[in-house]
Design a protein around this motif. Structure first.
Motif, PDB file in Angstrom:
ATOM      1  N   CYS A 149      59.065  64.245  52.564  1.00 24.25           N
ATOM      2  CA  CYS A 149      59.652  64.377  53.897  1.00 24.25           C
ATOM      3  C   CYS A 149      58.685  64.939  54.928  1.00 24.25           C
ATOM      4  O   CYS A 149      59.052  65.067  56.090  1.00 24.25           O
ATOM      5  N   GLN A 164      67.080  60.442  55.352  1.00 24.99           N
ATOM      6  CA  GLN A 164      66.331  59.788  56.415  1.00 24.99           C
ATOM      7  C   GLN A 164      65.179  58.982  55.830  1.00 24.99           C
ATOM      8  O   GLN A 164      64.866  57.898  56.281  1.00 24.99           O
ATOM      9  N   TYR A 165      64.561  59.522  54.796  1.00 28.74           N
ATOM     10  CA  TYR A 165      63.352  58.894  54.265  1.00 28.74           C
ATOM     11  C   TYR A 165      63.626  58.243  52.921  1.00 28.74           C
ATOM     12  O   TYR A 165      64.314  58.805  52.079  1.00 28.74           O
ATOM     13  N   GLU A 166      63.048  57.073  52.743  1.00 29.73           N
ATOM     14  CA  GLU A 166      63.066  56.422  51.442  1.00 29.73           C
ATOM     15  C   GLU A 166      62.045  57.145  50.562  1.00 29.73           C
ATOM     16  O   GLU A 166      61.087  57.742  51.064  1.00 29.73           O
ATOM     17  N   THR A 167      62.252  57.124  49.237  1.00 28.59           N
ATOM     18  CA  THR A 167      61.278  57.792  48.364  1.00 28.59           C
ATOM     19  C   THR A 167      59.929  57.093  48.495  1.00 28.59           C
ATOM     20  O   THR A 167      59.859  55.889  48.706  1.00 28.59           O
TER      21      THR A 167
ATOM     22  N   ARG B  44      53.392  61.412  55.415  1.00 26.73           N
ATOM     23  CA  ARG B  44      54.569  61.646  56.269  1.00 26.73           C
ATOM     24  C   ARG B  44      54.540  63.025  56.914  1.00 26.73           C
ATOM     25  O   ARG B  44      55.550  63.464  57.456  1.00 26.73           O
ATOM     26  N   ARG B  46      54.582  66.193  59.092  1.00 31.45           N
ATOM     27  CA  ARG B  46      55.072  66.363  60.464  1.00 31.45           C
ATOM     28  C   ARG B  46      54.235  67.423  61.149  1.00 31.45           C
ATOM     29  O   ARG B  46      54.471  68.606  61.004  1.00 31.45           O
TER      30      ARG B  46
END
Lengths: 369, 151
Positions: A149, A164-167, B44, B46
């Motif tokens: 994430c 929200q996120y795909e693996t 990913r 942030r």
């Protein structure tokens, strides 16, 4: 008769808020008779940020990142509890795939939380080595969170209605690799501590809290299970598909600090067991249920509780039909468990007080909210 | 007798030390020599926000829809726009992003319908002044430029 050589006068001392073994900013006013603790009083609120009030001024989706900041050691569990509460209010359920991924991440977070507890608690007692080992293994779980994430600590991993996120690619393999790596390390911690005479002598019969007292104080989590009560919300009222997994609730009898340590060690092993089962069977499908863009739950109130690493974590949300909750009340496990400190510490020595505070496993962000 | 011998020979102590020294192998070192060695954060991750521009014509991708500003829990995004009288579309004038209040939850990124606003892998957000933490459109489009020291 007073004034003899061995008599001592009562002394009132402040322990904290800057004391390192209070795990944050807990202030304990300790009444001492020599080395003996005759009474304690917790002064909390140094980390109060008004999270519940913030919740009243944010929409449902906006409030989700804030709950991560309560128990920042187990942010994923906080997020799960909040999302489940709002989902119940909306009367939707996360799709099966989302539920399984949630279970994997929550259990990884349980291991991370217990590892941090073990490391810092051992440090309080005087064993410095386990801290570095625990941090190293915790790093592996944090890396999985980061890859999944994008954040390591305050993850904001779940959204209302699913994920929200795909693996990411290689998620399953990394989780399994962590499980394979972790179990021998778990044995290593036990090798360092369980048979260690200093460790045992510092923890055995320290801070005993029996089952009746636990129930009277509303204590949950490892403290309750150490006292011999087989109570785990994952079994008692299964959520997020926990009823599909085969795992045990470890219990002990004495309810002392050593038993709490044993319980947490066993719980980490059970978490590995759950992760293995969950990773083996991640169903395909959507990760997000049909949730409107603007979340406007019907008028009503809901209480949802989950088994966080520290005990029962509950969210009580009242909706007045608008986009913002009317009231968000959090039942934090650390806050409730901390109330039993006086009962446990009375009559013990000052050094034992450190052990007792350690075994309650408090996170001040959650106590003060 | 055996117990006494164990105690005299410090068996428990040595057993503990054995585990400790098992980990001294240089291959097992996990410490990273930052800033000489920079960590590679996840894809990913942030981090610092960025406002993407179209690589073909250098124009911003932002359509000034204001959805990110509405999604932000801290209300730290301000989108300045102006209606273009010719095309009848919104033109982006300014974009302010206050990273000093940002908690990098990623809600703005999720809200963006055209993938213009993005949280990137840049993590070095320190600045010498409070004003430096408030990113305007230029900083957002060019990205942050952290000092890189030579070793």
């Amino acid at each position: 008769m007073s004034g003899t050589f061995l008599d001592s006068t009562e002394l009132v001392l402040n322990m904290g808020p800057q004391h390192p073994s209070t795990h944050g900013v807990l202030r304990v006013i300790v009444k001492l008779d020599g080395e003996k603790v005759t009474g304690t009083e917790c002064v909390i609120g140094y980390l109060h940020r008004g999270v519940e009030k913030i919740g009243e001024n944010r929409t449902y989706a906006m409030f989700a990142p804030y709950v991560d900041r309560m128990d920042y050691v187990a942010a994923v569990s906080n997020g799960l509890g909040y999302c489940l509460a709002v989902e119940k209010l909306l009367n939707v359920e996360a799709p099966p795939r989302a539920q399984v991924v949630r279970v994997i991440l929550t259990e990884l977070n349980r291991i991370a939380s217990h590892l941090l507890w073990l490391g810092t608690h051992a440090l309080d007692i005087g064993a410095i080595t386990p801290l570095f080992y625990c941090m190293r293994e915790r790093e592996a779980t944090l890396n999985i969170f980061e890859k999944y994430c994008g954040a390591r600590l305050t993850t904001h991993a779940f959204r209302i209605g699913g994920l929200q996120y795909e693996t990411y690619e290689g998620f399953e393999q990394e989780c399994l690799a962590f499980c394979d790596m972790f179990l021998p390390k778990c044995d290593e911690y036990e090798e360092l501590l369980t048979g260690n005479r200093i460790w045992v002598q510092r923890l055995r019969n320290v801070g005993v809290l029996n089952a009746e007292d636990c129930k009277a104080y509303g204590v949950t989590g490892p403290l309750l299970r150490a006292a011999g009560v087989k109570w785990d919300l994952r079994k008692a009222q299964p959520y997020s598909g926990y009823d599909k997994y085969d795992f045990e609730i470890p219990t002990c009898e004495n309810g002392d600090s050593f038993d709490r340590y044993i319980i947490r060690m066993r719980e980490m092993r059970q978490s590995v067991r759950i992760i293995r089962q969950a990773v083996a069977d991640i169903p395909a499908g959507p990760i997000m249920a049909k949730v409107p863009k603007v979340i406007k739950p019907p008028v009503g109130e809901v209480y949802v509780s989950i088994e966080a690493p520290k005990g029962e974590l509950g969210y009580y949300i009242v909706s007045d039909g608008s986009t913002q909750p009317y009231r968000v009340r959090v039942r934090p496990p650390s806050f409730v468990n901390l109330q039993s400190l006086d009962k446990m510490a009375r009559g013990s020595l000052v050094a034992d007080l450190v052990a007792v505070i350690g075994t309650i496993d408090i996170v001040l962000g959650e106590v003060d909210r | 007798m055996r117990k006494l011998l164990r105690r005299i020979l410090l068996v428990d102590f040595l057993e503990g030390l054995r585990v400790t020294f098992r980990h001294q192998h240089p291959k097992k070192i996990v410490t990273m020599q930052y800033p000489a060695e920079r960590p590679k954060v996840a894809e990913r991750y942030r981090g610092a926000p960025r406002l993407n521009i179209n690589p073909e014509n250098g124009q911003t991708l932002c359509i000034a829809c204001d959805l990110c500003a509405l999604a932000c829990p801290e209300a730290l995004i301000v989108v300045g726009w102006e209606r273009n009288p010719e095309t009848k579309r919104k033109d982006l004038i300014n974009f302010t992003y206050d990273t000093s209040r940002c908690m990098f939850c990623g809600l703005c990124e999720d809200a963006c319908p055209v993938d213009a606003l993005e949280l990137t892998q840049d993590f070095e957000l320190a600045s010498y002044s409070r004003e430096g933490a408030i990113f305007d459109r230029q900083v957002l489009e060019e990205g942050i430029q952290p000092t890189r020291y030579k070793f």
